[in-house]
Scaffold this active site. Structure first.
Site, PDB file in Angstrom:
ATOM      1  N   CYS B  85       0.950  -1.148  -0.014  1.00 13.53           N
ATOM      2  CA  CYS B  85      -0.073   0.132  -0.075  1.00 13.53           C
ATOM      3  C   CYS B  85       0.766   1.255   0.001  1.00 13.53           C
ATOM      4  CB  CYS B  85      -1.007  -0.052   1.215  1.00 13.53           C
ATOM      5  SG  CYS B  85      -2.447   1.135   0.859  1.00 13.53           S
ATOM      6  N   HIS B 165      -3.602  -5.240   1.231  1.00 12.08           N
ATOM      7  CA  HIS B 165      -2.813  -5.666   2.364  1.00 12.08           C
ATOM      8  C   HIS B 165      -3.018  -7.232   2.679  1.00 12.08           C
ATOM      9  CE1 HIS B 165      -2.461  -1.422   4.375  1.00 12.08           C
ATOM     10  NE2 HIS B 165      -3.586  -1.406   3.412  1.00 12.08           N
ATOM     11  N   GLU B 167      -1.381  -8.846   4.592  1.00 15.20           N
ATOM     12  CA  GLU B 167      -1.286  -9.429   6.031  1.00 15.20           C
ATOM     13  C   GLU B 167      -2.834  -9.685   6.570  1.00 15.20           C
ATOM     14  OE1 GLU B 167      -0.835  -6.212   4.937  1.00 15.20           O
ATOM     15  OE2 GLU B 167      -1.576  -4.863   6.410  1.00 15.20           O
TER      16      GLU B 167
END
Lengths: 226, 182
Positions: B85, B165, B167
């Site tokens: 990002c 993202h 994660e």
């Protein structure tokens, strides 16, 4: 930076408040009272106790009531955050979101539209670690809602302590329920926390339960010295 | 040792637990890692790291995009790098790639455009951005959403970027990056 906390009175938003307060200034709490007991967005059991909790914390409370219709309840949330921006000049909102992209997506959009920051200090936090942190920091939290097999009425009103966390870990392995109730399996109410200047004393309560679903309703409570 | 660069607005900010800790949690079981805030990076010491990951930030935190001069070291690091990002937005600016307005928040369908070692096919990922990096000279697109480029790679270097993202819902992508051979 001035922040408002989206506050339900449960363990996640109260822990998020404490973590955020270590780094930034918390100036108000924002609470949405949903008339829909099955709201996708907002924690419902004992939401009225947020008034006492706000007094215990010494923080002003921005409160809005919603019918709890899916998506429409977001308008009330946006109005409440806008009021907090207007009244308390907040630069951002703190949430107790841990895993729910449903909740975080909607709150992120509202904050972006209102031009403020959205911070989620518990985001992706290990659920056992989250529960352990509550105990380590001396939070007094009770189970105020159960909504999943094999949880039963006997869980309602129980305090979160190492023994109860061990039981949840066991149930997580055995039945796949979330240790911290992230899937809505349990709801909680905070009676005391490090930032509370007074603690909440429950004077009268009602337990309503059927099978694996039930709530511990606080009918009357007061603030007492710690 | 993998270096994770904290791209949030200040050292030890509230953004750390949201955008850095989840990356640390994915990497720690796989390989040693340490975190430095972007303002604390010492270019001379980067040779000691096998890979670098630049984290994302809060949606309205564009601090690093205004301090691109602090990221000259991105050009010099010769081992694999991944920008997430704000991480890839900053890397893109370092290499002169333009940022385009592209607001996406929430679970988004990502379609792979080019074979790569990090992901394949079509999948859903969590997005939280107001700008995309559109490859123009040094980068090529690896994946897109219906609105903008979602992943890219430097044409010559092992520099990868994802706008989404990983994660949050796609930790295996970070795992594949960790497994990359320099």
């Amino acid at each position: 930076m001035k922040l408002g906390v989206l506050f339900s009175g449960g363990k996640d938003s109260t822990l998020a408040l404490h973590i955020a307060a270590e780094k930034e200034e918390i100036v108000c709490l924002i609470t949405i009272i949903s008339k829909n007991k099955e709201s996708y967005m907002f924690h419902t059991p004992n939401i009225d106790i947020t008034t006492l909790q706000a007094q215990a914390l010494g923080l002003p409370l921005v409160k809005k009531v919603t019918e709890g219709k899916k998506e429409e309840e977001l308008k009330e949330l946006k109005d409440a955050i806008a009021e907090a921006i207007q009244t308390y000049k907040i630069d951002g909102v703190v949430t107790g979101a841990v895993e729910s992209v449903y909740q975080s997506t909607r709150i992120q959009k509202i904050c972006d539209e209102l031009g403020i920051l959205c911070v989620n200090p518990l985001w992706k936090k290990n659920q056992k670690a989250l529960m352990d942190e509550l105990v380590a920091k001396n939070f007094k939290v009770i189970i105020s809602g159960i909504f999943a097999y094999p949880l039963t009425e006997s869980w309602l009103g129980k305090k979160i302590n190492p023994n109860l966390i061990d039981k949840l870990v066991h149930l997580s392995k055995e039945y796949g329920i979330s240790i911290s109730g992230e899937g809505g399996e349990i709801e909680t109410t905070v009676l005391d926390a490090p930032m509370f200047k007074q603690r909440i004393d429950i004077l009268d309560y009602t337990v309503q339960a059927k099978g694996n679903s039930g709530v511990f309703i606080i009918n009357k409570a007061r603030l007492v010295a710690k | 040792m993998i270096l994770i660069v904290d791209m949030n607005w200040k050292r030890d900010s509230l953004g750390y637990s949201e955008f850095v800790s989840p990356i640390v949690s994915v990497i720690q079981p796989l390989e040693e890692c340490e975190v430095r805030h972007f303002s604390d990076i010492e270019p001379a010491k980067l040779d000691g790291y096998s890979k670098i990951i630049l984290s994302g930030t809060a949606l309205r935190d564009h601090t690093t995009l205004k301090q691109v001069d602090k990221f000259g070291w991105v050009r010099d690091f010769d081992k694999p790098m991944l920008g997430i990002c704000a991480g890839i937005q900053t890397i893109g600016l370092v290499f002169g790639e333009p940022l385009n307005p592209c607001r996406q928040i929430g679970m988004t369908e990502i379609t792979t455009l080019r074979e790569n070692p990090l992901f394949q096919g079509t999948f859903k990922a969590y997005t939280l951005h107001n700008y995309s990096v559109e490859p123009s000279q040094n980068f090529e697109a690896l994946a897109k959403s219906t609105q903008c480029t979602q992943a890219l790679k430097h044409k010559q270097k092992d520099i990868y970027g994802v706008l989404f993202h990983p994660e949050v819902r796609n930790p295996e992508i970070i795992g594949h990056f960790v497994e990359l051979k320099p």
